[in-house]
Design a protein around this motif. Structure first.
Motif, mmCIF file in Angstrom:
data_model
loop_
_atom_site.group_PDB
_atom_site.id
_atom_site.type_symbol
_atom_site.label_atom_id
_atom_site.label_comp_id
_atom_site.label_asym_id
_atom_site.label_seq_id
_atom_site.Cartn_x
_atom_site.Cartn_y
_atom_site.Cartn_z
ATOM 1 N N PRO A 63 0.706 -1.297 0.147
ATOM 2 C CA PRO A 63 0.034 0.059 -0.147
ATOM 3 C C PRO A 63 0.872 1.336 0.099
ATOM 4 C CG PRO A 63 -0.832 -1.451 1.740
ATOM 5 C CD PRO A 63 0.490 -1.965 1.310
ATOM 6 N N ILE A 64 0.298 2.250 -0.537
ATOM 7 C CA ILE A 64 1.042 3.693 -0.479
ATOM 8 C C ILE A 64 0.107 4.596 0.028
ATOM 9 C CG2 ILE A 64 1.813 5.395 -2.138
ATOM 10 C CD1 ILE A 64 2.840 3.444 -3.983
ATOM 11 N N GLY A 65 0.652 5.404 1.002
ATOM 12 C CA GLY A 65 -0.145 6.383 1.550
ATOM 13 C C GLY A 65 0.605 7.834 1.356
ATOM 14 N N ILE A 66 0.148 8.860 0.924
ATOM 15 C CA ILE A 66 0.506 10.135 0.763
ATOM 16 C C ILE A 66 -0.400 11.166 1.570
ATOM 17 C CG2 ILE A 66 1.011 11.896 -1.067
ATOM 18 C CD1 ILE A 66 1.164 9.762 -3.154
ATOM 19 N N CYS A 67 0.553 12.085 2.205
ATOM 20 C CA CYS A 67 -0.106 12.856 3.168
ATOM 21 C C CYS A 67 0.336 14.468 2.518
ATOM 22 C CB CYS A 67 0.057 12.758 4.682
ATOM 23 S SG CYS A 67 1.710 13.027 5.039
ATOM 24 N N PHE A 68 -0.696 15.367 2.686
ATOM 25 C CA PHE A 68 -0.406 16.510 1.978
ATOM 26 C C PHE A 68 -0.856 17.815 3.004
ATOM 27 C CE2 PHE A 68 -1.556 19.966 -0.977
ATOM 28 C CZ PHE A 68 -0.576 20.019 -1.883
ATOM 29 N N PRO A 69 -0.300 18.993 2.743
ATOM 30 C CA PRO A 69 -1.011 19.993 3.608
ATOM 31 C C PRO A 69 -2.208 20.646 3.274
ATOM 32 C CG PRO A 69 0.961 20.802 2.402
ATOM 33 C CD PRO A 69 0.915 19.342 2.043
ATOM 34 N N ALA A 70 -3.275 20.031 3.354
ATOM 35 C CA ALA A 70 -4.467 20.498 3.016
ATOM 36 C C ALA A 70 -5.629 19.534 3.542
ATOM 37 C CB ALA A 70 -4.628 20.495 1.306
ATOM 38 N N VAL A 71 -6.688 20.409 3.627
ATOM 39 C CA VAL A 71 -8.171 19.924 3.757
ATOM 40 C C VAL A 71 -8.330 18.956 2.666
ATOM 41 C CG1 VAL A 71 -10.531 19.825 3.964
ATOM 42 C CG2 VAL A 71 -9.057 21.688 5.125
ATOM 43 N N VAL A 72 -8.415 17.406 3.038
ATOM 44 C CA VAL A 72 -8.713 16.577 2.056
ATOM 45 C C VAL A 72 -10.040 15.846 1.922
ATOM 46 C CG1 VAL A 72 -7.869 14.270 0.980
ATOM 47 C CG2 VAL A 72 -6.162 15.944 1.917
ATOM 48 N N LYS A 73 -10.917 16.023 1.029
ATOM 49 C CA LYS A 73 -12.284 15.395 0.789
ATOM 50 C C LYS A 73 -12.297 14.908 -0.380
ATOM 51 C CE LYS A 73 -14.703 18.531 4.030
ATOM 52 N NZ LYS A 73 -16.256 19.204 4.147
ATOM 53 N N ASP A 74 -12.864 13.415 -0.429
ATOM 54 C CA ASP A 74 -13.209 12.614 -1.372
ATOM 55 C C ASP A 74 -11.848 12.762 -2.459
ATOM 56 O OD1 ASP A 74 -15.481 11.988 -0.530
ATOM 57 O OD2 ASP A 74 -16.299 13.916 -1.191
ATOM 58 N N GLY A 75 -10.656 12.777 -2.057
ATOM 59 C CA GLY A 75 -9.815 12.630 -2.790
ATOM 60 C C GLY A 75 -9.035 13.829 -3.321
ATOM 61 N N THR A 77 -7.854 18.334 -2.909
ATOM 62 C CA THR A 77 -7.503 19.187 -2.068
ATOM 63 C C THR A 77 -8.335 20.334 -1.794
ATOM 64 O OG1 THR A 77 -5.996 19.638 -3.608
ATOM 65 C CG2 THR A 77 -4.755 18.339 -1.728
ATOM 66 N N MET A 78 -8.709 20.673 -0.717
ATOM 67 C CA MET A 78 -9.777 21.781 -0.687
ATOM 68 C C MET A 78 -8.989 23.004 -0.135
ATOM 69 S SD MET A 78 -12.012 19.880 -1.815
ATOM 70 C CE MET A 78 -13.312 21.383 -2.035
ATOM 71 N N SER A 79 -7.913 23.002 -0.117
ATOM 72 C CA SER A 79 -7.375 24.125 0.470
ATOM 73 C C SER A 79 -5.684 23.976 0.019
ATOM 74 C CB SER A 79 -7.432 24.557 2.238
ATOM 75 O OG SER A 79 -6.530 23.184 2.813
ATOM 76 N N ALA A 80 -4.809 24.889 0.489
ATOM 77 C CA ALA A 80 -3.482 24.988 -0.150
ATOM 78 C C ALA A 80 -2.749 25.866 0.850
ATOM 79 C CB ALA A 80 -3.539 25.565 -1.403
ATOM 80 N N ALA A 81 -1.948 25.051 1.849
ATOM 81 C CA ALA A 81 -1.061 25.677 2.730
ATOM 82 C C ALA A 81 0.348 25.596 2.313
ATOM 83 C CB ALA A 81 -1.187 25.191 4.116
ATOM 84 N N VAL A 83 1.789 26.031 -0.595
ATOM 85 C CA VAL A 83 1.867 25.399 -1.857
ATOM 86 C C VAL A 83 0.962 26.163 -2.826
ATOM 87 C CG1 VAL A 83 2.574 23.014 -1.267
ATOM 88 C CG2 VAL A 83 0.249 23.665 -1.416
ATOM 89 N N SER A 84 1.021 25.985 -4.073
ATOM 90 C CA SER A 84 0.411 26.488 -5.279
ATOM 91 C C SER A 84 -1.027 26.678 -4.893
ATOM 92 C CB SER A 84 0.822 25.845 -6.692
ATOM 93 O OG SER A 84 -0.255 26.415 -7.340
ATOM 94 N N LYS A 85 -1.783 27.578 -5.308
ATOM 95 C CA LYS A 85 -3.198 27.635 -4.947
ATOM 96 C C LYS A 85 -3.944 27.029 -6.017
ATOM 97 C CE LYS A 85 -2.870 30.697 -1.723
ATOM 98 N NZ LYS A 85 -3.077 30.086 -0.274
ATOM 99 N N LYS A 86 -3.285 26.200 -7.061
ATOM 100 C CA LYS A 86 -3.531 25.336 -8.129
ATOM 101 C C LYS A 86 -4.425 24.222 -7.294
ATOM 102 C CE LYS A 86 -1.289 26.954 -12.066
ATOM 103 N NZ LYS A 86 -0.537 26.824 -13.345
ATOM 104 N N TRP A 87 -3.939 23.713 -6.173
ATOM 105 C CA TRP A 87 -4.236 22.581 -5.352
ATOM 106 C C TRP A 87 -5.683 22.857 -4.947
ATOM 107 C CZ3 TRP A 87 -1.711 17.917 -5.494
ATOM 108 C CH2 TRP A 87 -0.534 18.038 -5.619
ATOM 109 N N ILE A 88 -6.081 23.937 -4.728
ATOM 110 C CA ILE A 88 -7.573 24.245 -4.296
ATOM 111 C C ILE A 88 -8.625 23.722 -5.184
ATOM 112 C CG2 ILE A 88 -9.198 25.984 -3.383
ATOM 113 C CD1 ILE A 88 -6.988 27.758 -2.927
ATOM 114 N N GLY A 89 -9.507 22.669 -4.642
ATOM 115 C CA GLY A 89 -10.343 21.973 -5.435
ATOM 116 C C GLY A 89 -9.695 20.888 -6.492
ATOM 117 N N PHE A 90 -8.443 20.642 -6.296
ATOM 118 C CA PHE A 90 -7.800 19.580 -7.201
ATOM 119 C C PHE A 90 -8.040 18.244 -7.103
ATOM 120 C CE2 PHE A 90 -3.922 17.655 -9.054
ATOM 121 C CZ PHE A 90 -4.312 18.349 -10.396
ATOM 122 N N PRO A 91 -8.228 17.541 -8.129
ATOM 123 C CA PRO A 91 -8.463 16.092 -7.808
ATOM 124 C C PRO A 91 -7.113 15.290 -7.573
ATOM 125 C CG PRO A 91 -8.659 16.507 -10.116
ATOM 126 C CD PRO A 91 -8.528 18.033 -9.408
ATOM 127 N N ALA A 92 -6.357 15.752 -6.304
ATOM 128 C CA ALA A 92 -5.122 15.207 -6.065
ATOM 129 C C ALA A 92 -4.880 13.675 -6.239
ATOM 130 C CB ALA A 92 -4.567 15.887 -4.875
#
Length: 250
Positions: A63-75, A77-81, A83-92
């Motif tokens: 298994p692979i787990g990846i963690c990221f500095p953002a609120v994560v919902k349904d895969g 990224t709903m925020s971007a701390a 990092v680029s603002k392009k992550w907001i709402g992005f299907p990460a």
């Protein structure tokens, strides 16, 4: 045989990964760390993550787990701390799965760190509410109540004195403002006192790289709850992401 999983921790300044024995929480490989690409854009970060996982030499079974500095919902990224603002709402999660050619488990970075400390570290066996904070580029937070992780608690961004208080109390703020330990501790006191007034935790656990120097600032804080350093330090995100990924497969 030990059950193994890969954990990757994406931060504002660095991306690190390792292979983890998810039964003990121990790293079974060297930790690989690379700089976060300037600008922190999705494709650039995904490329570094692929490089790290390839260098770890895993098979397709773990298994692979990846963690990221953002609120994560349904895969997503709903925020971007930090990092680029392009992550907001992005299907990460979709991006990483396409680049890696396999499924992953994708979570908030502070949640991964807090879960690791609850499973293997400073918060293991603690009843009631534990608040994990990571002091670094920003302030990440995780809430664990009676051993259950409450996801996406972004308490580093609470407003105190009219500002998002991670901009005043993070370790990056200490460095930016050239604060002594004593003066930084005054800001931390205000921050933790607010959290305590709101949530009345049984325990604070303080992580991030600076927790290695906890003797310099934790004794200066006066709180009702006990406040202690994380034991997994900067590996907590890696370990938590790997453990959550392994648990999701069960």
């Amino acid at each position: 045989m030990a059950q193994l999983a890969v954990g990757v921790d994406i931060g504002g300044t660095g991306i690190k990964g390792a292979i983890v024995d998810v039964e003990s929480g121990a790293l079974t490989s060297d930790r690989i760390k690379k700089a976060t690409p300037e600008g922190g854009k999705p494709d650039d970060i995904a490329e570094v993550v692929v490089e790290i996982i390839n260098e770890l030499g895993m098979t397709n079974d773990e298994p692979i787990g990846i963690c990221f500095p953002a609120v994560v919902k349904d895969g997503r990224t709903m925020s971007a701390a930090n990092v680029s603002k392009k992550w907001i709402g992005f299907p990460a999660e979709d991006l990483f799965e396409k680049r890696l050619g396999r499924q992953i488990h994708f979570v908030n970075d502070a949640d991964a760190a807090g879960f690791a400390e609850q499973q293997f570290g400073a918060a293991k066996g603690v009843d009631g509410l534990v608040i994990m904070t990571t002091l670094g580029t920003g302030i990440g937070t995780a809430l664990i109540n009676d051993g259950v992780l409450i996801v996406n608690a972004e308490l580093g961004h609470i407003e105190i004195d009219g500002v998002d208080y991670e901009t005043k109390a993070s370790y990056a703020a200490k460095e930016r403002d050239d604060l002594s330990w004593k003066h930084w501790a005054k800001r931390l006191q205000k921050y933790y006192s607010h959290l305590e007034a709101y949530l009345s935790p049984e325990l604070f656990v303080v992580g991030g790289g600076i927790s290695k120097q906890h003797e310099e600032f934790l004794p200066l804080l006066d709180l009702q709850a006990k406040i202690i350093p994380a034991t997994l330090r900067n590996n907590a995100g890696i370990i938590g992401a790997a453990k959550l990924a392994a648990d999701s497969k069960e």
